[in-house]
Design a protein around this motif. Structure first.
Motif, PDB file in Angstrom:
ATOM      1  N   SER A  81     108.066 -27.698-106.063  1.00  0.00           N
ATOM      2  CA  SER A  81     108.653 -26.442-105.274  1.00  0.00           C
ATOM      3  C   SER A  81     109.690 -26.403-104.677  1.00  0.00           C
ATOM      4  O   SER A  81     110.198 -25.026-104.141  1.00  0.00           O
ATOM      5  CB  SER A  81     107.390 -26.268-104.142  1.00  0.00           C
ATOM      6  N   GLY A  82     110.499 -27.308-104.350  1.00  0.00           N
ATOM      7  CA  GLY A  82     111.700 -27.190-103.785  1.00  0.00           C
ATOM      8  C   GLY A  82     111.602 -27.119-102.020  1.00  0.00           C
ATOM      9  O   GLY A  82     112.433 -26.907-101.495  1.00  0.00           O
ATOM     10  N   ALA A  83     110.503 -26.900-101.762  1.00  0.00           N
ATOM     11  CA  ALA A  83     110.091 -26.789-100.256  1.00  0.00           C
ATOM     12  C   ALA A  83     110.271 -27.980 -99.445  1.00  0.00           C
ATOM     13  O   ALA A  83     109.975 -29.202-100.118  1.00  0.00           O
ATOM     14  CB  ALA A  83     108.784 -26.013-100.134  1.00  0.00           C
ATOM     15  N   PRO A  84     110.508 -27.901 -98.275  1.00  0.00           N
ATOM     16  CA  PRO A  84     110.600 -29.216 -97.225  1.00  0.00           C
ATOM     17  C   PRO A  84     109.328 -29.809 -97.222  1.00  0.00           C
ATOM     18  O   PRO A  84     108.215 -29.052 -97.164  1.00  0.00           O
ATOM     19  CB  PRO A  84     111.203 -28.582 -96.044  1.00  0.00           C
ATOM     20  N   LEU A  85     109.199 -31.218 -97.495  1.00  0.00           N
ATOM     21  CA  LEU A  85     108.025 -32.042 -97.237  1.00  0.00           C
ATOM     22  C   LEU A  85     108.142 -32.957 -96.088  1.00  0.00           C
ATOM     23  O   LEU A  85     109.386 -33.729 -96.173  1.00  0.00           O
ATOM     24  CB  LEU A  85     107.731 -32.791 -98.515  1.00  0.00           C
ATOM     25  N   VAL A  86     107.488 -32.945 -95.045  1.00  0.00           N
ATOM     26  CA  VAL A  86     107.927 -33.558 -93.900  1.00  0.00           C
ATOM     27  C   VAL A  86     107.650 -34.999 -94.037  1.00  0.00           C
ATOM     28  O   VAL A  86     106.610 -35.309 -94.438  1.00  0.00           O
ATOM     29  CB  VAL A  86     106.969 -33.108 -92.567  1.00  0.00           C
ATOM     30  N   GLY A  87     108.668 -35.795 -93.619  1.00  0.00           N
ATOM     31  CA  GLY A  87     108.785 -37.249 -93.684  1.00  0.00           C
ATOM     32  C   GLY A  87     107.776 -37.535 -92.742  1.00  0.00           C
ATOM     33  O   GLY A  87     107.767 -37.242 -91.619  1.00  0.00           O
ATOM     34  N   GLY A  88     106.918 -38.386 -92.793  1.00  0.00           N
ATOM     35  CA  GLY A  88     105.816 -39.169 -91.744  1.00  0.00           C
ATOM     36  C   GLY A  88     104.730 -38.463 -91.999  1.00  0.00           C
ATOM     37  O   GLY A  88     103.679 -38.690 -91.304  1.00  0.00           O
ATOM     38  N   ALA A  89     104.529 -37.454 -92.731  1.00  0.00           N
ATOM     39  CA  ALA A  89     103.297 -36.495 -92.704  1.00  0.00           C
ATOM     40  C   ALA A  89     102.187 -37.552 -93.354  1.00  0.00           C
ATOM     41  O   ALA A  89     102.526 -38.455 -94.363  1.00  0.00           O
ATOM     42  CB  ALA A  89     103.407 -35.353 -93.703  1.00  0.00           C
ATOM     43  N   LEU A  90     100.941 -37.432 -93.058  1.00  0.00           N
ATOM     44  CA  LEU A  90      99.676 -38.267 -93.743  1.00  0.00           C
ATOM     45  C   LEU A  90      99.703 -38.004 -95.423  1.00  0.00           C
ATOM     46  O   LEU A  90      99.570 -38.728 -95.959  1.00  0.00           O
ATOM     47  CB  LEU A  90      98.624 -37.955 -93.095  1.00  0.00           C
ATOM     48  N   GLU A 141      99.542 -44.110 -93.708  1.00  0.00           N
ATOM     49  CA  GLU A 141      98.646 -44.200 -92.168  1.00  0.00           C
ATOM     50  C   GLU A 141      99.085 -43.473 -91.076  1.00  0.00           C
ATOM     51  O   GLU A 141      99.699 -42.301 -90.961  1.00  0.00           O
ATOM     52  CB  GLU A 141      99.044 -45.531 -91.840  1.00  0.00           C
ATOM     53  N   GLY A 142      97.763 -43.513 -90.049  1.00  0.00           N
ATOM     54  CA  GLY A 142      97.925 -42.768 -88.826  1.00  0.00           C
ATOM     55  C   GLY A 142      97.051 -41.944 -88.641  1.00  0.00           C
ATOM     56  O   GLY A 142      95.991 -41.865 -89.653  1.00  0.00           O
ATOM     57  N   SER A 143      96.643 -41.330 -87.568  1.00  0.00           N
ATOM     58  CA  SER A 143      95.686 -40.312 -87.147  1.00  0.00           C
ATOM     59  C   SER A 143      96.161 -38.963 -87.336  1.00  0.00           C
ATOM     60  O   SER A 143      97.516 -38.791 -86.916  1.00  0.00           O
ATOM     61  CB  SER A 143      95.242 -40.573 -85.634  1.00  0.00           C
ATOM     62  N   PRO A 144      95.262 -38.280 -87.911  1.00  0.00           N
ATOM     63  CA  PRO A 144      95.619 -36.744 -87.848  1.00  0.00           C
ATOM     64  C   PRO A 144      95.907 -35.892 -86.646  1.00  0.00           C
ATOM     65  O   PRO A 144      95.026 -36.314 -85.543  1.00  0.00           O
ATOM     66  CB  PRO A 144      94.423 -36.153 -88.520  1.00  0.00           C
ATOM     67  N   LEU A 145      96.929 -35.193 -86.752  1.00  0.00           N
ATOM     68  CA  LEU A 145      96.964 -33.869 -85.490  1.00  0.00           C
ATOM     69  C   LEU A 145      95.829 -32.986 -85.539  1.00  0.00           C
ATOM     70  O   LEU A 145      95.548 -32.572 -86.811  1.00  0.00           O
ATOM     71  CB  LEU A 145      98.324 -33.452 -85.363  1.00  0.00           C
ATOM     72  N   GLU A 194      99.306 -37.382 -85.706  1.00  0.00           N
ATOM     73  CA  GLU A 194      99.285 -37.248 -84.481  1.00  0.00           C
ATOM     74  C   GLU A 194     100.652 -37.264 -83.661  1.00  0.00           C
ATOM     75  O   GLU A 194     101.001 -36.541 -82.823  1.00  0.00           O
ATOM     76  CB  GLU A 194      98.307 -38.300 -83.858  1.00  0.00           C
ATOM     77  N   SER A 195     101.551 -38.201 -84.226  1.00  0.00           N
ATOM     78  CA  SER A 195     102.824 -38.287 -83.557  1.00  0.00           C
ATOM     79  C   SER A 195     103.661 -36.960 -83.857  1.00  0.00           C
ATOM     80  O   SER A 195     104.758 -36.992 -83.555  1.00  0.00           O
ATOM     81  CB  SER A 195     103.472 -39.419 -84.179  1.00  0.00           C
ATOM     82  N   GLN A 196     103.352 -35.986 -84.530  1.00  0.00           N
ATOM     83  CA  GLN A 196     104.110 -34.735 -85.103  1.00  0.00           C
ATOM     84  C   GLN A 196     103.825 -33.595 -84.540  1.00  0.00           C
ATOM     85  O   GLN A 196     103.992 -32.517 -84.881  1.00  0.00           O
ATOM     86  CB  GLN A 196     104.150 -34.652 -86.529  1.00  0.00           C
ATOM     87  N   ARG A 197     103.178 -33.893 -83.309  1.00  0.00           N
ATOM     88  CA  ARG A 197     102.769 -32.750 -82.402  1.00  0.00           C
ATOM     89  C   ARG A 197     104.015 -31.714 -81.899  1.00  0.00           C
ATOM     90  O   ARG A 197     103.892 -30.356 -82.116  1.00  0.00           O
ATOM     91  CB  ARG A 197     102.130 -33.382 -81.014  1.00  0.00           C
ATOM     92  N   HIS A 198     105.326 -32.549 -82.003  1.00  0.00           N
ATOM     93  CA  HIS A 198     106.433 -31.552 -81.632  1.00  0.00           C
ATOM     94  C   HIS A 198     106.735 -30.621 -82.812  1.00  0.00           C
ATOM     95  O   HIS A 198     107.053 -29.482 -82.494  1.00  0.00           O
ATOM     96  CB  HIS A 198     107.427 -32.354 -81.190  1.00  0.00           C
TER      97      HIS A 198
END
Length: 169
Positions: A113-122, A154-158, A81-85
């Motif tokens: 994959s070498g692909a970006p994995l977003v920090g803080g993702a669920l 942890e956290g709620s999904p966007l 949820e905090s990653q709306r931006h």
């Protein structure tokens, strides 16, 4: 039924929001890594447990659709949820270069994959394309999940509902 009526009907289906990422292949053998590419998606789901498969729907002719037609490895970050931006930034049409889009977003590179994995993702998943299915103006890409991770745990999904990002309440 018009396209607008169908769109309005489907907007009433709440969906989780993910960032799909991949890396363009290098130009020539041994060349530098290509540019990171990312797109926001809400049409993403689990397909099978054995083997572990997921599906993402890509608009035909989009940069990600073109890339995944030639690059079999890609990743998915399930946004909190905090990653709306982040979701909003990667959903913009006519946006700036992907390199600048990733500039201030914390991420690590997937080992597979070498692909970006977003920090803080669920959760994050690294995938390899198993199948592509043309479906109207979209392509359904089925990927085998090769690895999973839990950057935040942890956290709620966007969520996306009625044309807006939402939170669970």
């Amino acid at each position: 039924m018009s396209n607008e009526e169908f769109r309005a009907a489907m907007s009433r289906l709440a969906a989780g929001v993910v960032l799909v990422t991949a890396v363009e292949p290098p130009l020539g053998a041994g060349g530098p890594r290509g540019e990171d590419v990312g797109m926001t998606a809400t049409a993403f789901l689990s397909v099978s447990l054995d083997p572990p498969l997921v599906l993402v729907s890509l608009r035909n002719g989009s940069r990600m659709d073109d890339l995944l037609a030639e690059q079999p490895l890609w990743a998915v970050s399930v946004l909190a949820e905090s990653q709306r931006h982040i979701a909003g930034r990667f959903a913009m049409k006519g946006r700036i270069s992907d390199r600048l889009l990733f500039a201030d977003i914390p991420y690590t590179r997937g080992e597979v994959s070498g692909a970006p994995l977003v920090g803080g993702a669920l959760t994050v998943l690294e995938c390899r394309t198993e199948q592509r299915v043309e479906a109207g103006d979209h392509t359904l890409v089925v990927g085998r999940v090769l690895s999973v991770g839990f950057p935040s745990g942890e956290g709620s999904p966007l969520m996306y509902f009625r044309g807006r990002y939402r939170h669970l309440a």
